[in-house]
Write an enzyme that holds these catalytic residues in place. Structure first.
Site, PDB file in Angstrom:
ATOM      1  N   CYS A 114       0.812  -1.226   0.000  1.00 43.36           N
ATOM      2  CA  CYS A 114       0.000   0.000   0.000  1.00 43.36           C
ATOM      3  C   CYS A 114       0.840   1.268   0.000  1.00 43.36           C
ATOM      4  O   CYS A 114       0.333   2.355  -0.263  1.00 43.36           O
ATOM      5  CB  CYS A 114      -0.948   0.018   1.200  1.00 43.36           C
ATOM      6  SG  CYS A 114      -2.148  -1.313   1.153  1.00 43.36           S
ATOM      7  N   HIS A 251      -3.211   7.602   2.454  1.00 45.13           N
ATOM      8  CA  HIS A 251      -3.609   6.282   1.965  1.00 45.13           C
ATOM      9  C   HIS A 251      -5.019   5.997   2.476  1.00 45.13           C
ATOM     10  O   HIS A 251      -5.347   6.284   3.625  1.00 45.13           O
ATOM     11  CB  HIS A 251      -2.623   5.229   2.467  1.00 45.13           C
ATOM     12  CG  HIS A 251      -3.065   3.827   2.171  1.00 45.13           C
ATOM     13  ND1 HIS A 251      -3.525   3.450   0.933  1.00 45.13           N
ATOM     14  CD2 HIS A 251      -3.123   2.718   2.956  1.00 45.13           C
ATOM     15  CE1 HIS A 251      -3.842   2.171   0.967  1.00 45.13           C
ATOM     16  NE2 HIS A 251      -3.609   1.707   2.187  1.00 45.13           N
ATOM     17  N   ASN A 281     -10.016   0.332  -0.128  1.00 47.11           N
ATOM     18  CA  ASN A 281      -8.556   0.410  -0.133  1.00 47.11           C
ATOM     19  C   ASN A 281      -8.028  -0.133  -1.460  1.00 47.11           C
ATOM     20  O   ASN A 281      -8.099  -1.336  -1.704  1.00 47.11           O
ATOM     21  CB  ASN A 281      -8.024  -0.402   1.051  1.00 47.11           C
ATOM     22  CG  ASN A 281      -6.511  -0.360   1.165  1.00 47.11           C
ATOM     23  OD1 ASN A 281      -5.827   0.082   0.260  1.00 47.11           O
ATOM     24  ND2 ASN A 281      -5.995  -0.846   2.284  1.00 47.11           N
TER      25      ASN A 281
HETATM   26  N1  ACO Z   1     -18.555  -8.067   9.019  1.00 43.78           N
HETATM   27  C1  ACO Z   1     -19.030  -8.390  10.232  1.00 43.78           C
HETATM   28  N2  ACO Z   1     -18.248  -8.780  11.250  1.00 43.78           N
HETATM   29  C2  ACO Z   1     -16.929  -8.837  11.035  1.00 43.78           C
HETATM   30  C3  ACO Z   1     -16.359  -8.507   9.775  1.00 43.78           C
HETATM   31  C4  ACO Z   1     -17.236  -8.123   8.762  1.00 43.78           C
HETATM   32  N3  ACO Z   1     -16.796  -7.780   7.524  1.00 43.78           N
HETATM   33  N4  ACO Z   1     -15.025  -8.655   9.869  1.00 43.78           N
HETATM   34  C5  ACO Z   1     -14.756  -9.051  11.108  1.00 43.78           C
HETATM   35  N5  ACO Z   1     -15.895  -9.157  11.815  1.00 43.78           N
HETATM   36  C6  ACO Z   1     -16.070  -9.559  13.207  1.00 43.78           C
HETATM   37  C7  ACO Z   1     -14.949 -10.431  13.706  1.00 43.78           C
HETATM   38  O1  ACO Z   1     -15.154 -11.770  13.367  1.00 43.78           O
HETATM   39  C8  ACO Z   1     -15.037 -10.201  15.178  1.00 43.78           C
HETATM   40  O2  ACO Z   1     -16.086 -10.967  15.710  1.00 43.78           O
HETATM   41  P1  ACO Z   1     -15.922 -11.687  17.147  1.00 43.78           P
HETATM   42  O3  ACO Z   1     -15.713 -10.560  18.111  1.00 43.78           O
HETATM   43  O4  ACO Z   1     -17.214 -12.423  17.276  1.00 43.78           O
HETATM   44  O5  ACO Z   1     -14.726 -12.561  17.003  1.00 43.78           O
HETATM   45  C9  ACO Z   1     -15.451  -8.738  15.286  1.00 43.78           C
HETATM   46  O6  ACO Z   1     -16.033  -8.399  14.019  1.00 43.78           O
HETATM   47  C10 ACO Z   1     -14.312  -7.823  15.576  1.00 43.78           C
HETATM   48  O7  ACO Z   1     -13.241  -8.128  14.680  1.00 43.78           O
HETATM   49  P2  ACO Z   1     -11.915  -7.322  14.646  1.00 43.78           P
HETATM   50  O8  ACO Z   1     -11.049  -7.813  13.535  1.00 43.78           O
HETATM   51  O9  ACO Z   1     -11.329  -7.299  16.026  1.00 43.78           O
HETATM   52  O10 ACO Z   1     -12.513  -5.895  14.297  1.00 43.78           O
HETATM   53  P3  ACO Z   1     -11.818  -4.510  14.390  1.00 43.78           P
HETATM   54  O11 ACO Z   1     -12.615  -3.615  15.225  1.00 43.78           O
HETATM   55  O12 ACO Z   1     -10.357  -4.621  14.661  1.00 43.78           O
HETATM   56  O13 ACO Z   1     -11.978  -3.983  12.897  1.00 43.78           O
HETATM   57  C11 ACO Z   1     -10.688  -3.754  10.902  1.00 43.78           C
HETATM   58  C12 ACO Z   1     -11.386  -4.725  11.827  1.00 43.78           C
HETATM   59  C13 ACO Z   1     -11.705  -2.845  10.299  1.00 43.78           C
HETATM   60  C14 ACO Z   1      -9.989  -4.549   9.808  1.00 43.78           C
HETATM   61  C15 ACO Z   1      -9.674  -2.961  11.724  1.00 43.78           C
HETATM   62  O14 ACO Z   1      -8.849  -3.795  12.445  1.00 43.78           O
HETATM   63  C16 ACO Z   1      -8.852  -2.085  10.873  1.00 43.78           C
HETATM   64  O15 ACO Z   1      -9.313  -1.126  10.332  1.00 43.78           O
HETATM   65  N6  ACO Z   1      -7.567  -2.378  10.767  1.00 43.78           N
HETATM   66  C17 ACO Z   1      -6.693  -1.610   9.963  1.00 43.78           C
HETATM   67  C18 ACO Z   1      -6.213  -2.477   8.931  1.00 43.78           C
HETATM   68  C19 ACO Z   1      -6.593  -2.007   7.589  1.00 43.78           C
HETATM   69  O16 ACO Z   1      -7.217  -1.032   7.320  1.00 43.78           O
HETATM   70  N7  ACO Z   1      -6.085  -2.796   6.704  1.00 43.78           N
HETATM   71  C20 ACO Z   1      -6.201  -2.506   5.342  1.00 43.78           C
HETATM   72  C21 ACO Z   1      -4.999  -2.970   4.657  1.00 43.78           C
HETATM   73  S1  ACO Z   1      -3.595  -2.390   5.405  1.00 43.78           S
HETATM   74  C22 ACO Z   1      -3.367  -0.897   4.940  1.00 43.78           C
HETATM   75  O17 ACO Z   1      -3.695  -0.539   3.874  1.00 43.78           O
HETATM   76  C23 ACO Z   1      -2.785  -0.009   5.939  1.00 43.78           C
END
Ligand code: ACO
Length: 324
Positions: A114, A251, A281
């Site tokens: 990215c 980004h 993204n």
């Molecule tokens: N729909 C519904 N529920 C979901 C989904 C979805 N698409 N994805 C995950 N969940 C659930 C999980 O299973 C989990 O359930 P559980 O508590 O029963 O186990 C719950 O939601 C929480 O999951 P987490 O992964 O802990 O959720 P979080 O609040 O961390 O959000 C996210 C996830 C949005 C990916 C977050 O971690 C984030 O934004 N991370 C940054 C990473 C990013 O943006 N990456 C992109 C690529 S990297 C880059 O470009 C920088």
């Protein structure tokens, strides 16, 4: 005296097909509400079979050259950032070179996930400064839809396809601080964090083309810290204050990360370019696509100071400060 790289053109391309959160929810255990709340994403563009990285990059490059009033003959080099090349080789950059009708110079692909566009911009800027090239196309083009596990709701909802390009052209030496062009780039990487965001295969691995794997929480944690450091580093290196920045073009991974960076700079929300809601993204394409949109609609104008930053798998991260 070193030359300065002026950003004379910018363009983007998005695939025709738009996939809404609602459409994803029909085949996946997720919801529009969850995706919007956690990421700010409402939809993404998904490439059709013909919309490869090279195809989209060529369209974006054409738009950038058009804006610059430049022709194929003005292109000395093409640096294309992608994690989803059309082929292992030739480089996607050279497929673009051929499609643009550029018959000289050189080109290559660059892999920094990215942060690829920032890396490519930095390499291009260096080449222009030392006189190795006068006109450089810097492109980010990605078809992440082909490396996603569409059953993994934790990752597939986050990404989209697209391409963005800028054309950099050498200008004479500049001494005054308000001079236009690429003022600085700063690159970082930490390979020891390679396992928090990666693709678990490639053409070099037998029978494993690879899909994207991510520890979202860890990526989020590093993104907020590293990008905040990168923003400060860029300002200090240029003797500038936060209030000097006209636009943040970050980004586009997640609205919460973008908002955190805007707050860090003390920028009002309307000075932060956001496309993640519509593009999701697009990895290496996200910064030039966002820049292209804000230039096309007249928000970013000549003379504005634009701060770009990105973080991606590697980990890779960095910034670019450009006076338009
Ligand atoms: N729909 C519904 N529920 C979901 C989904 C979805 N698409 N994805 C995950 N969940 C659930 C999980 O299973 C989990 O359930 P559980 O508590 O029963 O186990 C719950 O939601 C929480 O999951 P987490 O992964 O802990 O959720 P979080 O609040 O961390 O959000 C996210 C996830 C949005 C990916 C977050 O971690 C984030 O934004 N991370 C940054 C990473 C990013 O943006 N990456 C992109 C690529 S990297 C880059 O470009 C920088």
């Amino acid at each position: 005296m070193m030359k300065r790289a002026l950003l004379t053109g910018v363009g983007g391309y998005l695939p025709e097909r738009v996939v809404s959160n609602a459409e994803l929810s029909a085949s996946l255990d997720t919801s529009d509400e969850w995706i919007r709340e956690r990421t700010g994403i409402a939809q993404r563009h998904v490439a059709g079979a013909h919309e490869t990285a090279a195809f989209m990059a060529t369209a974006a490059a054409r738009a950038a050259l058009r804006m610059a009033g430049a022709a194929a003959g003005d292109v000395d080099a093409i640096i294309l950032a992608t994690s989803t090349p059309d082929q292992a080789f030739p480089a996607t950059a050279l497929r673009v070179q051929a499609m643009l009708g550029v018959t000289r110079g050189f080109g290559f692909d660059l892999s920094a996930a990215c942060c690829g566009f920032i890396y490519a911009l930095s390499v291009a800027d260096g080449m222009i400064r030392v006189g190795q090239a006068e006109g450089v196309l810097v492109i980010g083009s990605e078809v992440y839809s082909r490396i996603l596990d569409w059953q993994d709701r934790g990752t597939c909802v986050l990404f989209g396809d697209g391409a963005g390009a800028v054309f950099l052209q050498a200008a004479g030496p500049a001494v005054e601080p308000a001079a236009r062009g690429v003022l600085s780039t700063h690159l970082h990487a930490q390979g020891t964090l390679g396992d928090i965001l990666y693709v678990d295969g490639a053409v070099g691995q037998r029978d494993r083309p690879g899909t994207l794997v991510m520890n979202g929480r860890e990526v989020f944690r590093h993104a907020v810290t590293r990008l905040a450091e990168a923003v400060d580093e860029a300002l200090v290196a240029n003797g500038l204050q936060r209030r000097d920045v006209d636009w943040l073009v970050p980004h586009q991974a997640n609205l919460r990360i973008i908002d955190a960076m805007g707050r860090k700079l003390g920028l009002p929300a309307e000075r932060v370019v956001v496309t993640v809601d519509r593009h999701a993204n697009t990895s290496a394409a996200s910064v030039p696509l966002a820049l292209a949109e804000a230039v096309a609609d007249g928000r970013i104008r000549r003379g504005d100071l634009v701060l770009m930053e990105a973080l991606g798998g590697g980990l890779t991260w960095g910034s670019a400060l450009v006076r338009m």
